[in-house]
Motif scaffolding. Structure first.
Motif, mmCIF file in Angstrom:
data_model
loop_
_atom_site.group_PDB
_atom_site.id
_atom_site.type_symbol
_atom_site.label_atom_id
_atom_site.label_comp_id
_atom_site.label_asym_id
_atom_site.label_seq_id
_atom_site.Cartn_x
_atom_site.Cartn_y
_atom_site.Cartn_z
ATOM 1 N N VAL A 62 0.745 -1.205 0.044
ATOM 2 C CA VAL A 62 0.017 0.061 -0.056
ATOM 3 C C VAL A 62 1.049 1.363 0.019
ATOM 4 C CG1 VAL A 62 -1.668 1.257 1.237
ATOM 5 C CG2 VAL A 62 -2.120 -1.229 1.198
ATOM 6 N N VAL A 63 0.322 2.298 -0.820
ATOM 7 C CA VAL A 63 1.148 3.496 -0.858
ATOM 8 C C VAL A 63 0.248 4.527 -0.739
ATOM 9 C CG1 VAL A 63 2.607 5.139 -2.323
ATOM 10 C CG2 VAL A 63 2.926 2.753 -2.546
ATOM 11 N N THR A 64 0.339 5.221 0.665
ATOM 12 C CA THR A 64 -0.516 6.361 0.756
ATOM 13 C C THR A 64 -0.090 7.510 0.277
ATOM 14 O OG1 THR A 64 -1.287 5.105 2.888
ATOM 15 C CG2 THR A 64 -1.770 7.609 2.941
ATOM 16 N N LEU A 65 -0.826 8.306 -0.679
ATOM 17 C CA LEU A 65 -0.442 9.616 -1.123
ATOM 18 C C LEU A 65 -1.054 10.648 -0.320
ATOM 19 C CD1 LEU A 65 -0.548 8.361 -4.809
ATOM 20 C CD2 LEU A 65 1.460 8.228 -3.313
ATOM 21 N N GLU A 66 -1.908 10.485 0.280
ATOM 22 C CA GLU A 66 -2.674 11.609 0.988
ATOM 23 C C GLU A 66 -1.505 12.504 1.810
ATOM 24 O OE1 GLU A 66 -3.933 8.481 1.731
ATOM 25 O OE2 GLU A 66 -5.294 8.844 -0.110
ATOM 26 N N ASN A 67 -1.469 13.679 1.933
ATOM 27 C CA ASN A 67 -0.519 14.479 2.717
ATOM 28 C C ASN A 67 0.821 14.531 1.897
ATOM 29 O OD1 ASN A 67 -2.816 15.079 4.579
ATOM 30 N ND2 ASN A 67 -2.137 12.970 5.634
ATOM 31 N N LEU A 68 0.931 13.887 0.576
ATOM 32 C CA LEU A 68 2.218 14.117 -0.096
ATOM 33 C C LEU A 68 2.211 15.232 -0.886
ATOM 34 C CD1 LEU A 68 3.021 10.403 -0.573
ATOM 35 C CD2 LEU A 68 4.117 12.043 1.174
ATOM 36 N N GLU A 69 3.402 16.016 -1.060
ATOM 37 C CA GLU A 69 3.343 17.035 -1.904
ATOM 38 C C GLU A 69 3.617 16.422 -3.424
ATOM 39 O OE1 GLU A 69 3.309 20.592 -1.542
ATOM 40 O OE2 GLU A 69 2.691 20.144 0.694
ATOM 41 N N THR A 70 3.501 16.807 -4.293
ATOM 42 C CA THR A 70 3.753 16.716 -5.767
ATOM 43 C C THR A 70 5.305 16.125 -5.797
ATOM 44 O OG1 THR A 70 2.055 17.830 -6.607
ATOM 45 C CG2 THR A 70 3.438 16.759 -8.204
ATOM 46 N N SER A 71 6.060 16.842 -5.272
ATOM 47 C CA SER A 71 7.704 16.734 -5.340
ATOM 48 C C SER A 71 7.985 15.401 -4.531
ATOM 49 C CB SER A 71 8.572 17.715 -4.933
ATOM 50 O OG SER A 71 8.143 18.080 -3.554
ATOM 51 N N ASP A 72 6.984 14.985 -3.508
ATOM 52 C CA ASP A 72 7.507 13.717 -2.540
ATOM 53 C C ASP A 72 6.805 12.634 -3.839
ATOM 54 O OD1 ASP A 72 8.116 14.962 -0.271
ATOM 55 O OD2 ASP A 72 6.261 15.169 0.428
ATOM 56 N N ILE A 73 5.826 12.749 -4.357
ATOM 57 C CA ILE A 73 5.427 11.597 -5.199
ATOM 58 C C ILE A 73 6.511 11.248 -6.546
ATOM 59 C CG2 ILE A 73 3.508 10.869 -6.636
ATOM 60 C CD1 ILE A 73 1.678 12.557 -5.204
ATOM 61 N N PHE A 74 6.824 12.541 -6.850
ATOM 62 C CA PHE A 74 7.806 12.543 -7.996
ATOM 63 C C PHE A 74 9.102 11.841 -7.312
ATOM 64 C CE2 PHE A 74 11.491 13.981 -10.413
ATOM 65 C CZ PHE A 74 10.991 13.814 -11.847
ATOM 66 N N ASN A 75 9.734 12.025 -6.060
ATOM 67 C CA ASN A 75 10.808 11.290 -5.576
ATOM 68 C C ASN A 75 10.271 9.704 -5.187
ATOM 69 O OD1 ASN A 75 12.433 13.493 -5.461
ATOM 70 N ND2 ASN A 75 11.767 14.337 -3.538
ATOM 71 N N LEU A 76 9.205 9.627 -4.837
ATOM 72 C CA LEU A 76 8.780 8.102 -4.719
ATOM 73 C C LEU A 76 8.921 7.415 -6.022
ATOM 74 C CD1 LEU A 76 7.729 6.274 -2.855
ATOM 75 C CD2 LEU A 76 5.513 7.057 -3.314
ATOM 76 N N LEU A 77 8.403 8.185 -7.072
ATOM 77 C CA LEU A 77 8.609 7.451 -8.535
ATOM 78 C C LEU A 77 9.933 7.328 -8.872
ATOM 79 C CD1 LEU A 77 7.152 6.644 -11.247
ATOM 80 C CD2 LEU A 77 7.370 9.107 -11.811
ATOM 81 N N ILE A 78 10.912 8.114 -8.438
ATOM 82 C CA ILE A 78 12.261 7.786 -8.630
ATOM 83 C C ILE A 78 12.850 6.542 -7.984
ATOM 84 C CG2 ILE A 78 14.772 8.708 -8.515
ATOM 85 C CD1 ILE A 78 13.316 11.426 -9.196
ATOM 86 N N THR A 79 12.196 6.608 -6.577
ATOM 87 C CA THR A 79 12.850 5.450 -5.764
ATOM 88 C C THR A 79 12.519 4.158 -6.138
ATOM 89 O OG1 THR A 79 13.252 7.235 -4.014
ATOM 90 C CG2 THR A 79 13.093 4.778 -3.584
#
Length: 104
Positions: A62-79
């Motif tokens: 499970v990945v909870t994306l609530e409360n994440l900035e777009t930059s955090d989601i982008f960094n998560l994508l890279i990881t």
């Protein structure tokens, strides 16, 4: 919230929340050192915030994306790309393109 393989790994999140068996320190993927049955792995390019999301994904799918900035989601994508989590990469890319195209 993005859910992957939820039937396979739904019970493992309880292990993550347990206060017992903390026997792994992660610092880097290459050249791991084992001492006293503890593996030290270094990940210098991954933030603590992103790494916590990755660990929850590994344990629970499970990945909870609530409360994440777009930059955090982008960094998560890279990881996720570094770990080769292909299903989650596709879903995160789609999410970024559809919901945050102006940021990209």
């Amino acid at each position: 919230m993005l859910t992957f393989y939820d039937k396979l790994s739904q019970d493992f999140t309880k292990l993550l929340e347990s206060e017992y068996n903390y026997d792994t320190i992660i610092e880097k993927l290459a050249n791991t050192i084992k001492g006293n049955n503890i593996f030290n792995i270094k990940l210098p390019n991954i933030s603590v915030k992103t790494f916590n999301i990755v660990v929850k994904y590994i344990y629970g799918g499970v990945v909870t994306l609530e409360n994440l900035e777009t930059s955090d989601i982008f960094n998560l994508l890279i990881t996720f790309n570094e770990f080769n989590f292909s299903e989650s990469i596709d879903r995160l890319q789609t999410l970024l393109i559809e919901d945050n195209a102006s940021w990209l």
